[in-house]
Design an enzyme around this catalytic site. Structure first.
Site, PDB file in Angstrom:
ATOM      1  N   ASP A   1      21.205  31.366  -2.292  1.00  0.00           N
ATOM      2  CA  ASP A   1      20.389  32.584  -2.236  1.00  0.00           C
ATOM      3  C   ASP A   1      20.734  33.460  -3.445  1.00  0.00           C
ATOM      4  OD1 ASP A   1      19.265  35.043  -1.717  1.00  0.00           O
ATOM      5  OD2 ASP A   1      19.832  35.084   0.403  1.00  0.00           O
ATOM      6  N   HIS A   2      19.760  33.634  -4.306  1.00  0.00           N
ATOM      7  CA  HIS A   2      20.019  34.381  -5.544  1.00  0.00           C
ATOM      8  C   HIS A   2      20.243  35.874  -5.287  1.00  0.00           C
ATOM      9  CE1 HIS A   2      20.551  34.643  -9.710  1.00  0.00           C
ATOM     10  NE2 HIS A   2      19.585  33.833 -10.137  1.00  0.00           N
TER      11      HIS A   2
END
Ligand code: CAO
Length: 556
Positions: free
Chosen positions: A528-529
């Site tokens: 998850d950026h």
């Protein structure tokens, strides 16, 4: 328990009506008056109710069969011989029982009258047993020119619906009903300024009057038949609103109205394009899925719009609607429970997480040799050490080194978990599930292997409980036993990363002097950026690879 034959009740003038929908199945428990099936003629559709409470033993008719009053439709193991039917003796065990009809046949209504001019009152004709039925559609407005027999409104009870036609020709001066009004026989519907060629006048509820001019047209499950009935007559070309009525049973129409579903937009999958309850449910789900996508976009909108001043709307075109049967034979199968639940979760996660996947390879030549040797040594113990168990252990080491991979977002805060519960995707005949190995950091590879095999069996047998599938901090999805090179797994929210593993294979690897045959394991790490940066992900994968290449590093 007594066996009861349920028969088609008095359905008025209708005979040889086709069974178009079975609403229960053998084994179902039904209540008195519960609808058992829908029958349809070219003028009406109606639901046939059960005369008794009990358990459905067997159907005596099938879809497409023609039935008439008195036809035995099914056998019921009665719970108590209490009939809603007017006639039969309650105690009569095997006696034919006739339920009360749920949809009255259209009853002769209006008295033919000489051509009329001036103001004419159009009233509700004899609509059989129905009382306080709700107006659900109004087809005309003041100023409209109507003809005799043209439908003015649709009324609906919970089991049937019917159109109420005009008994007079002329211009609507006043409409006396509106949507939602409850009406009864004799109620004033409209004042019509009679035309010279006007037909019947009052809708006197006196069926005894001989010449029948107008009968209400039941449209219960109608649509298609109603369209044929109401609009087809050449003398009634303006009755177009009825043409647009969707083809659905009264209960489905009611169900759709409760959900706020516009039936006109629902594609029917039943016979003759009939809309079923399932169609309405599927429509709702597709709309919800669209809404989730839009919400996801809206959630991201501030960032997207900050610089550009646009892009806050998804602006997607509608999901393509294709009549697959047009192109070849098809077989439609509804999704199972697990697929529905996992699908909704995957969709949300795919849409809401800015996910990135890093691919890498780990040299597991020595680890695999160790695994094979261990399994040989432990042959008698019955516990098989799996590559996935090593991957779980190696992942725990990497999660400890890079704690943000073992965290979850909670609003603006990041929650770092001090425990290491590792989920693993398991493929089952019913769909994908993710059982969880709890406290994997405190367990050895043997114990993890054993727990995994027990959980995987429970998963295949459909016996996993919620506790077996909750609390994961990181998930591994292994397709290694099946094949493939790399893939992009979807993060299992609220986790922030997932490791995908594919099939290892021997590859030539340059050791600085020569190519060496090494067993290489493809790794795909999705992250998850919002929480993790690309550099951290690359480091995580590299570290994982180092451990898998030499497990002694875990001790460092
Ligand atoms: N590379 C090469 N071979 C591998 C391997 C890998 N990475 N991982 C496992 N194998 C081999 C094993 O050696 C074993 O071979 P043998 O039968 O010859 O010993 C075989 O594949 C089966 O392995 P296994 O019994 O160890 O099972 P597993 O640990 O690979 O998998 C489970 C267990 C539950 C993860 C698996 O049954 C499963 O459901 N996998 C699918 C998961 C999935 O669907 N993921 C996708 C999710 S995203 O849609």
């Amino acid at each position: 328990m007594a066996l009861i034959e349920v028969k088609v009740p008095d359905i008025g003038d209708f005979s040889e009506v086709a069974v178009i929908e079975l609403l229960v199945k053998p084994g179902d428990t039904v209540a008195v008056d519960q609808s058992l099936m829908t029958v349809e003629s070219d003028k009406a559709s109606m639901e046939i109710p059960s005369s008794h409470a009990g358990v459905v033993k067997a159907f005596k008719v099938k879809l497409g069969d023609k039935v008439s009053e008195g036809t035995v439709v099914l056998e019921l193991e009665a719970e108590g011989a209490v009939s809603s039917a007017p006639a039969p003796a309650p105690a009569a065990a095997a006696a034919p029982v006739v339920a009360a009809p749920v949809a009255a046949a259209p009853v002769a209504v209006t008295v033919a009258a000489p051509a009329a001019t001036g103001s004419i009152e159009v009233r509700v004709p004899d609509i059989g047993d129905f009382k306080d039925v709700a107006v659900i559609e109004v087809f005309v407005k003041p100023g409209d020119l109507v003809k005799v027999e043209q439908s003015l409104i649709t009324v609906e009870s919970d089991k049937a619906s019917m159109e109420i036609p005009s008994s007079a020709a002329g211009v609507i001066k006043e409409l006396k009903v509106k949507l939602g009004d409850k009406i009864n026989i004799g109620d004033l519907l409209a004042i019509v300024e009679g035309a010279a060629a006007a037909g019947a006048t009052s809708a006197a509820p006196t069926p005894a009057s001989a010449p029948v001019a107008v009968a209400p047209t039941p449209v219960a499950a109608t649509a298609a038949p109603a369209a044929a009935t109401v609009s087809a007559p050449a003398h009634n070309p303006t009755a177009t609103p009825a043409l647009g009525l969707p083809h659905a049973s009264p209960s489905v129409r009611k169900f759709a109205r409760e959900l706020g579903v516009p039936l006109a937009e629902v594609k029917g999958s039943g016979a003759k394009g009939r809309i079923t309850q399932e169609d309405v449910q599927n429509f709702t789900k597709s709309v919800m899925a669209g809404a989730i996508q839009t919400l996801a976009q809206a959630a991201k909108a501030p960032a997207a719009t900050a610089g550009s001043g646009g892009g806050s709307e998804l602006g997607l075109i509608p999901w393509p609607k294709v009549d697959f049967a047009k192109f070849g034979p098809i077989d439609r199968k509804e999704l199972g429970r697990i697929k529905k639940i996992s699908g909704a979760n995957l969709l949300r996660n795919a849409v809401m997480i800015p996910a990135v996947t890093n691919h890498d390879d780990a040299d597991i030549t020595d680890l695999e040799a160790f695994r094979v040797a261990t399994n040989k040594e432990n042959e008698k113990s019955g516990v098989k050490v799996t590559m996935l168990a090593f991957l779980i252990k190696a992942s725990v080491a990497a999660l400890k080194k890079f704690p943000e991979f073992n965290s979850s977002l909670d609003g603006d805060a990041l929650v770092y978990k001090q425990y290491y519960h590792i989920g693993f995707a398991a493929d089952t005949p019913n769909g994908l599930v993710v059982p969880v190995i709890k406290d994997a950091d405190k367990k050895g590879v043997l114990q993890i292997s054993q727990e995994m095999s027990e959980l995987a069996k429970k998963a295949r047998d459909g016996k996993l409980g919620p506790a077996d599938m909750s609390g994961a901090t990181f998930t591994i999805s292994s397709l290694g036993g099946i094949g493939g090179r790399y893939f992009t797994p979807i993060i299992n929210a609220p986790e922030v990363a997932i490791l995908g593993v594919c099939k290892s294979q021997m590859e030539p690897v340059w050791d600085g002097k020569a190519f060496q045959p090494r067993l290489m394991l493809p790794l795909s790490l999705t992250w998850d950026h919002c929480v993790i940066d690309g550099a951290a992900a690359a480091r995580f994968n590299a570290y994982l690879g180092q451990i898998l290449a030499d497990f002694r590093r875990v001790l460092l």
